[in-house]
Design a protein around this motif. Structure first.
Motif, PDB file in Angstrom:
ATOM      1  N   SER A  21       0.831  -1.211   0.000  1.00 22.25           N
ATOM      2  CA  SER A  21       0.000   0.000   0.000  1.00 22.25           C
ATOM      3  C   SER A  21       0.861   1.255   0.000  1.00 22.25           C
ATOM      4  O   SER A  21       0.605   2.209  -0.745  1.00 22.25           O
ATOM      5  CB  SER A  21      -0.931  -0.002   1.216  1.00 22.25           C
ATOM      6  N   VAL A  22       1.896   1.249   0.838  1.00 18.11           N
ATOM      7  CA  VAL A  22       2.802   2.403   0.897  1.00 18.11           C
ATOM      8  C   VAL A  22       3.509   2.598  -0.438  1.00 18.11           C
ATOM      9  O   VAL A  22       3.641   3.728  -0.940  1.00 18.11           O
ATOM     10  CB  VAL A  22       3.822   2.228   2.036  1.00 18.11           C
ATOM     11  N   LEU A  23       3.967   1.494  -1.039  1.00 19.37           N
ATOM     12  CA  LEU A  23       4.667   1.589  -2.325  1.00 19.37           C
ATOM     13  C   LEU A  23       3.746   2.100  -3.422  1.00 19.37           C
ATOM     14  O   LEU A  23       4.149   2.905  -4.268  1.00 19.37           O
ATOM     15  CB  LEU A  23       5.243   0.222  -2.701  1.00 19.37           C
ATOM     16  N   ILE A  24       2.494   1.637  -3.424  1.00 18.45           N
ATOM     17  CA  ILE A  24       1.534   2.089  -4.439  1.00 18.45           C
ATOM     18  C   ILE A  24       1.247   3.577  -4.281  1.00 18.45           C
ATOM     19  O   ILE A  24       1.217   4.331  -5.259  1.00 18.45           O
ATOM     20  CB  ILE A  24       0.229   1.264  -4.345  1.00 18.45           C
ATOM     21  N   LEU A  25       1.060   4.023  -3.031  1.00 18.54           N
ATOM     22  CA  LEU A  25       0.816   5.447  -2.787  1.00 18.54           C
ATOM     23  C   LEU A  25       2.025   6.286  -3.201  1.00 18.54           C
ATOM     24  O   LEU A  25       1.873   7.355  -3.800  1.00 18.54           O
ATOM     25  CB  LEU A  25       0.494   5.669  -1.308  1.00 18.54           C
ATOM     26  N   ALA A  26       3.221   5.795  -2.879  1.00 15.90           N
ATOM     27  CA  ALA A  26       4.429   6.521  -3.277  1.00 15.90           C
ATOM     28  C   ALA A  26       4.543   6.589  -4.797  1.00 15.90           C
ATOM     29  O   ALA A  26       4.913   7.623  -5.360  1.00 15.90           O
ATOM     30  CB  ALA A  26       5.663   5.850  -2.673  1.00 15.90           C
ATOM     31  N   GLY A  27       4.225   5.469  -5.459  1.00  9.75           N
ATOM     32  CA  GLY A  27       4.276   5.455  -6.917  1.00  9.75           C
ATOM     33  C   GLY A  27       3.273   6.409  -7.537  1.00  9.75           C
ATOM     34  O   GLY A  27       3.591   7.137  -8.488  1.00  9.75           O
ATOM     35  N   LEU A  28       2.053   6.438  -6.996  1.00  6.36           N
ATOM     36  CA  LEU A  28       1.035   7.359  -7.509  1.00  6.36           C
ATOM     37  C   LEU A  28       1.447   8.811  -7.284  1.00  6.36           C
ATOM     38  O   LEU A  28       1.251   9.666  -8.158  1.00  6.36           O
ATOM     39  CB  LEU A  28      -0.305   7.080  -6.832  1.00  6.36           C
ATOM     40  N   TYR A  30       4.462   9.916  -7.089  1.00  7.11           N
ATOM     41  CA  TYR A  30       5.585  10.218  -7.973  1.00  7.11           C
ATOM     42  C   TYR A  30       5.122  10.443  -9.408  1.00  7.11           C
ATOM     43  O   TYR A  30       5.650  11.311 -10.122  1.00  7.11           O
ATOM     44  CB  TYR A  30       6.590   9.068  -7.916  1.00  7.11           C
ATOM     45  N   ILE A  31       4.117   9.660  -9.835  1.00 10.20           N
ATOM     46  CA  ILE A  31       3.687   9.729 -11.230  1.00 10.20           C
ATOM     47  C   ILE A  31       2.605  10.777 -11.450  1.00 10.20           C
ATOM     48  O   ILE A  31       2.234  11.060 -12.592  1.00 10.20           O
ATOM     49  CB  ILE A  31       3.185   8.342 -11.698  1.00 10.20           C
ATOM     50  N   LEU A  32       2.102  11.393 -10.366  1.00 10.03           N
ATOM     51  CA  LEU A  32       1.021  12.372 -10.490  1.00 10.03           C
ATOM     52  C   LEU A  32       1.365  13.536 -11.422  1.00 10.03           C
ATOM     53  O   LEU A  32       0.533  13.923 -12.252  1.00 10.03           O
ATOM     54  CB  LEU A  32       0.639  12.890  -9.095  1.00 10.03           C
ATOM     55  N   PRO A  33       2.576  14.140 -11.341  1.00 10.81           N
ATOM     56  CA  PRO A  33       2.885  15.228 -12.285  1.00 10.81           C
ATOM     57  C   PRO A  33       2.804  14.792 -13.744  1.00 10.81           C
ATOM     58  O   PRO A  33       2.322  15.556 -14.593  1.00 10.81           O
ATOM     59  CB  PRO A  33       4.310  15.632 -11.908  1.00 10.81           C
ATOM     60  N   LEU A  34       3.250  13.575 -14.035  1.00 16.80           N
ATOM     61  CA  LEU A  34       3.181  13.088 -15.410  1.00 16.80           C
ATOM     62  C   LEU A  34       1.741  12.919 -15.857  1.00 16.80           C
ATOM     63  O   LEU A  34       1.392  13.244 -17.005  1.00 16.80           O
ATOM     64  CB  LEU A  34       3.935  11.753 -15.518  1.00 16.80           C
ATOM     65  N   ILE A  35       0.885  12.428 -14.959  1.00 16.00           N
ATOM     66  CA  ILE A  35      -0.526  12.265 -15.288  1.00 16.00           C
ATOM     67  C   ILE A  35      -1.172  13.621 -15.563  1.00 16.00           C
ATOM     68  O   ILE A  35      -1.942  13.786 -16.518  1.00 16.00           O
ATOM     69  CB  ILE A  35      -1.261  11.530 -14.148  1.00 16.00           C
ATOM     70  N   ILE A  36      -0.844  14.610 -14.718  1.00 18.56           N
ATOM     71  CA  ILE A  36      -1.395  15.954 -14.908  1.00 18.56           C
ATOM     72  C   ILE A  36      -0.932  16.540 -16.239  1.00 18.56           C
ATOM     73  O   ILE A  36      -1.713  17.151 -16.984  1.00 18.56           O
ATOM     74  CB  ILE A  36      -0.993  16.865 -13.740  1.00 18.56           C
TER      75      ILE A  36
END
Length: 292
Positions: A21-28, A30-36
């Motif tokens: 869960s922690v790794l998934i949240l960290a990954g999301l 991290y990737i949020l700027p790219l998604i935006i």
């Protein structure tokens, strides 16, 4: 023993779930700027003005991508970033090939054909990894002027090769240290020379570290801005310089969708390289560090 394992299994699963869960949240995160960036690049300008940053596109369009590629203004010209995109490839490909080849030969010579002062040579080359780029701007500009390579692609290729050799030599030297010297000694007894030994013995086992060197150099050169803006003319500028010019060129309303599309275009090659070959980069880098 089996009972102990069964008793520990629920707790182990709980901790594993927490870790994932922690790794998934960290990954999301991290990737949020790219998604935006991606969502903004396919939104019409009217949606960007009326909506929020995280709102999904209601009427997706690729018009911002088309404009960023062929029509957006990058200073005085409105030709998009397409031409500069291919400029970057024209700089990156030969620079990567030359620096990787020279790094392999250097690493081979420093480990299997040691000579008096070889450790000093390696130390001096290693020192090159830590020289700030800003320190050498003026000397490098003067050198390119003497060679007649100012404001040319060939000049930029030379700059990136010179600064990449220190890193590629380090990679290959650390990797080749782990290859038994007896193989080279036996080949010498059979009459094999410098290049034959390299071609027949060292190169076939060098795939992991070649991948590391190629990915490292490709990423460093593609993302470079300082050398690109300092040593290029308008027709030879890489895509990073064109992206900077596009974002800082104001002609009326700020088109954030076009800016984001241009940024995505500039980032796509390095993203693809890491997606397709990232695991090989980690494996090769680990092998080199362990053997060094």
């Amino acid at each position: 023993m089996a009972n102990v394992i069964r008793q520990q299994t629920p707790m182990a699963r709980l901790w594993r779930g927490v870790l994932y869960s922690v790794l998934i949240l960290a990954g999301l995160f991290y990737i949020l700027p790219l998604i935006i960036m991606l969502m903004t690049s396919i939104k019409p300008l009217s949606e960007i003005s009326a909506g929020t940053l995280l709102s999904l596109p209601q009427n997706p369009t690729l018009d911002p991508w088309a404009k960023a590629w062929g029509e957006a203004c990058t200073g005085m010209r409105c030709e998009g970033v397409g031409g500069y995109f291919w400029n970057s490839f024209a700089i990156v490909i030969p620079a990567v090939l030359i620096s990787t080849t020279m790094g392999a030969l250097n690493g081979y010579a420093l480990t299997k054909w040691r000579f008096k002062g070889s450790e000093l040579v390696f130390a001096l080359m290693l020192f090159g990894c830590f020289i700030p780029f800003q320190v050498v701007l003026l000397p490098m500009a003067q050198t390119l002027g003497w060679l007649g390579l100012s404001s040319s692609r060939a000049g930029l290729i030379l700059v990136h090769v010179v600064f990449g050799i220190a890193f590629t030599t380090l990679f290959f030297r650390n990797f080749y240290v782990g290859i038994p010297n007896e193989l080279v000694s036996a080949a010498k007894l059979d009459g094999a020379g410098f290049f034959r030994i390299f071609w027949r013995i060292l190169l076939p086992v060098s795939a992991p570290i070649i991948v590391v060197s190629v990915i490292w150099q490709f990423t460093q050169i593609w993302n470079d801005f300082l050398f690109g803006v300092a040593f290029s003319a308008h027709d030879t500028q890489p895509v990073t310089v064109a992206l900077n010019n596009l974002v800082n060129t104001s002609t009326g309303v700020r088109e954030y969708n076009v800016d984001m599309a241009a940024a995505m275009i500039a980032a796509l090659p390095t993203l693809l390289v890491y997606v397709l070959a990232g695991k090989y980069f980690v494996r090769g880098l680990t092998a080199g560090s362990v053997k060094g």
